[in-house]
Enzyme design. Structure first.
Site, PDB file in Angstrom:
ATOM      1  CD  GLU A 112      -9.596  14.212  -6.569  1.00  0.00           C
ATOM      2  OE1 GLU A 112     -10.431  15.110  -6.735  1.00  0.00           O
ATOM      3  OE2 GLU A 112      -9.493  13.573  -5.488  1.00  0.00           O
ATOM      4  CG  HIS A 115     -13.319  10.208  -4.841  1.00  0.00           C
ATOM      5  ND1 HIS A 115     -14.123   9.432  -4.042  1.00  0.00           N
ATOM      6  CD2 HIS A 115     -13.641  11.491  -4.539  1.00  0.00           C
ATOM      7  CE1 HIS A 115     -14.886  10.199  -3.287  1.00  0.00           C
ATOM      8  NE2 HIS A 115     -14.622  11.457  -3.582  1.00  0.00           N
ATOM      9  CG  HIS A 177     -17.108  16.281  -0.034  1.00  0.00           C
ATOM     10  ND1 HIS A 177     -18.194  16.303  -0.888  1.00  0.00           N
ATOM     11  CD2 HIS A 177     -16.210  15.436  -0.616  1.00  0.00           C
ATOM     12  CE1 HIS A 177     -17.962  15.517  -1.925  1.00  0.00           C
ATOM     13  NE2 HIS A 177     -16.766  14.974  -1.777  1.00  0.00           N
ATOM     14  CG  HIS A 289     -12.902  12.689  17.519  1.00  0.00           C
ATOM     15  ND1 HIS A 289     -14.177  12.511  17.042  1.00  0.00           N
ATOM     16  CD2 HIS A 289     -12.209  11.570  17.142  1.00  0.00           C
ATOM     17  CE1 HIS A 289     -14.262  11.361  16.398  1.00  0.00           C
ATOM     18  NE2 HIS A 289     -13.081  10.769  16.462  1.00  0.00           N
ATOM     19  CG  HIS A 347     -12.235   5.497  13.226  1.00  0.00           C
ATOM     20  ND1 HIS A 347     -12.641   4.739  14.303  1.00  0.00           N
ATOM     21  CD2 HIS A 347     -12.382   6.792  13.617  1.00  0.00           C
ATOM     22  CE1 HIS A 347     -13.014   5.532  15.295  1.00  0.00           C
ATOM     23  NE2 HIS A 347     -12.875   6.789  14.886  1.00  0.00           N
TER      24      HIS A 347
END
Length: 383
Positions: A112, A115, A177, A289, A347
């Site tokens: 975290e 990032h 986000h 999706h 992906h």
């Protein structure tokens, strides 16, 4: 033990310093490699490098989400009020001891915070780009609109990053986000192409036909719909709602709850009423999706055929087919291999690559100001 405050700004200056230190590497590299170049050339290089690092940041953001590290540090912008997990080791150890399989562990805290460090560095680079664009605006005869929009957008992304933590992975916030990160890629790609156009003669810009431009815009819009749906699948952990292909749960039309699946403003794992989200709602999220993915793949194939046969752009056609195949392969891997981390990150990377590619082509197809801009001299300055 007192609860940790959601916002603790005590380490903010140290975090900004770390971001600046990380950003100094790319800035020094551009300066050393292009110290004799014109401002336009240096801006083009720095924008391209910032785009590359932002692409990496989007992938690392996906890695952070997929490893359940989004709450590795339960406060913002630091970690238990510290600039790194080292300073927060006692608090992390206590949280891990209290809940060994919970969201806070040392590895998740580091993921975290890395990032956040990368995001801060990208923010510094975008601030530098906006500042240099402002100082060189008259010499380059370029508008400040897009650099300022990008600076505003990266600040907005920071706010959504904070909300992702403080609102405990609220699905709508996490999806927004993700979309914001993709939009940041598009903004940087647009500027990179604009700077490249500034350095090229006007004759180098050949606009595609009106039909092709409309097709590109339609593909671009469909892509954003699919990215939003993919983000909704990931943030609701609905990937494994269908574990077979091409059917879902052994049926071509499984039991689905669309109303429950697409309640937009609700807590993770819950309906707006507070009840646990039912499995048919997760199935509806996943299958929607998947169905839209079929349309996206067909649209990519049709656009590739059009570019190759009608426009003579074989390289662009191959790029679309390659990216479409990549998305098909990684999407199928997520289902039949039960969501492996590599396939899931790949992906997201394929979707980000499609955003970058299509944004570049659309910018080239609408070279505003390029036709009338003064040609560059030998030093890269407009005459």
């Amino acid at each position: 033990m007192d609860a940790q405050a959601l916002y603790d700004y005590s380490p903010v200056l140290r975090l900004m310093g770390l971001g600046l230190v990380i950003a100094l590497g790319p800035l020094a590299w551009v300066w050393l490699r292009r110290r004799d170049a014109s401002p336009a050339q240096r801006l083009a290089w720095l924008t391209g490098l910032t785009l590359f690092l932002t692409f990496d940041l989007v992938l690392f953001g996906a890695f952070t989400r997929l490893t359940d590290s989004g709450l590795g540090c339960p406060d913002w912008p630091g970690c238990y009020g510290s600039a790194s997990p080292i300073g927060a080791s006692a608090s992390i150890a206590a949280a891990q001891e209290a809940m060994p399989t919970g969201p806070v562990t040392f590895s998740k805290a580091w993921i975290e915070m890395i990032h956040r460090y990368l995001a801060t560095a990208v923010g510094v680079l975008i601030l530098v780009l906006a500042s240099v664009s402002w100082f060189e605006r008259r010499r380059l005869q370029q508008s400040l609109f897009w650099p300022l929009v990008t600076l505003f957008w990266v600040c907005l992304q920071g706010a959504f990053g904070a909300l992702t933590v403080t609102m405990k992975l609220f699905p709508a916030i996490v999806t927004l986000h993700l979309l914001g990160g993709m939009a940041l890629l598009a903004l940087l790609r647009l500027q990179a192409v604009r700077y490249q156009q500034l350095l090229e003669p006007p004759s180098a810009h050949q606009r595609p036909g009106a039909g092709t431009r409309w097709a590109l815009w339609a593909m671009f819009g469909l892509l954003w719909v699919q990215i939003a749906l993919g983000g909704w699948v990931s943030t609701n952990y609905a990937v494994l709602a269908c574990r077979d292909f091409p059917t879902c749960q052994g049926s071509w039309w499984p039991v689905m709850d669309f109303a429950g699946g697409f309640e937009w403003w609700r807590e993770l794992g819950q309906r707006r009423s507070g009840d646990a989200i039912p499995f048919p709602a997760l199935t509806a999220i996943h299958y929607t999706h998947r169905l839209v993915a079929y349309g996206v793949l067909l649209a990519l194939a049709a656009l590739a055929w059009h570019l190759h046969r009608r426009e003579g752009r074989a390289d662009q056609a191959r790029t679309l087919l390659l990216l479409g195949g990549w998305q098909l392969l990684t999407g199928l891997s997520n289902v039949v291999l039960e969501w492996p981390l590599v396939a899931a990150v790949a992906h997201t990377g394929g979707a980000a690559a499609l955003v970058v590619v299509l944004t570049g082509w659309l910018t080239q197809a609408h070279p505003r100001g390029v036709e009338t801009a003064p040609p560059p001299t030998a030093h890269g300055y407009p005459a």
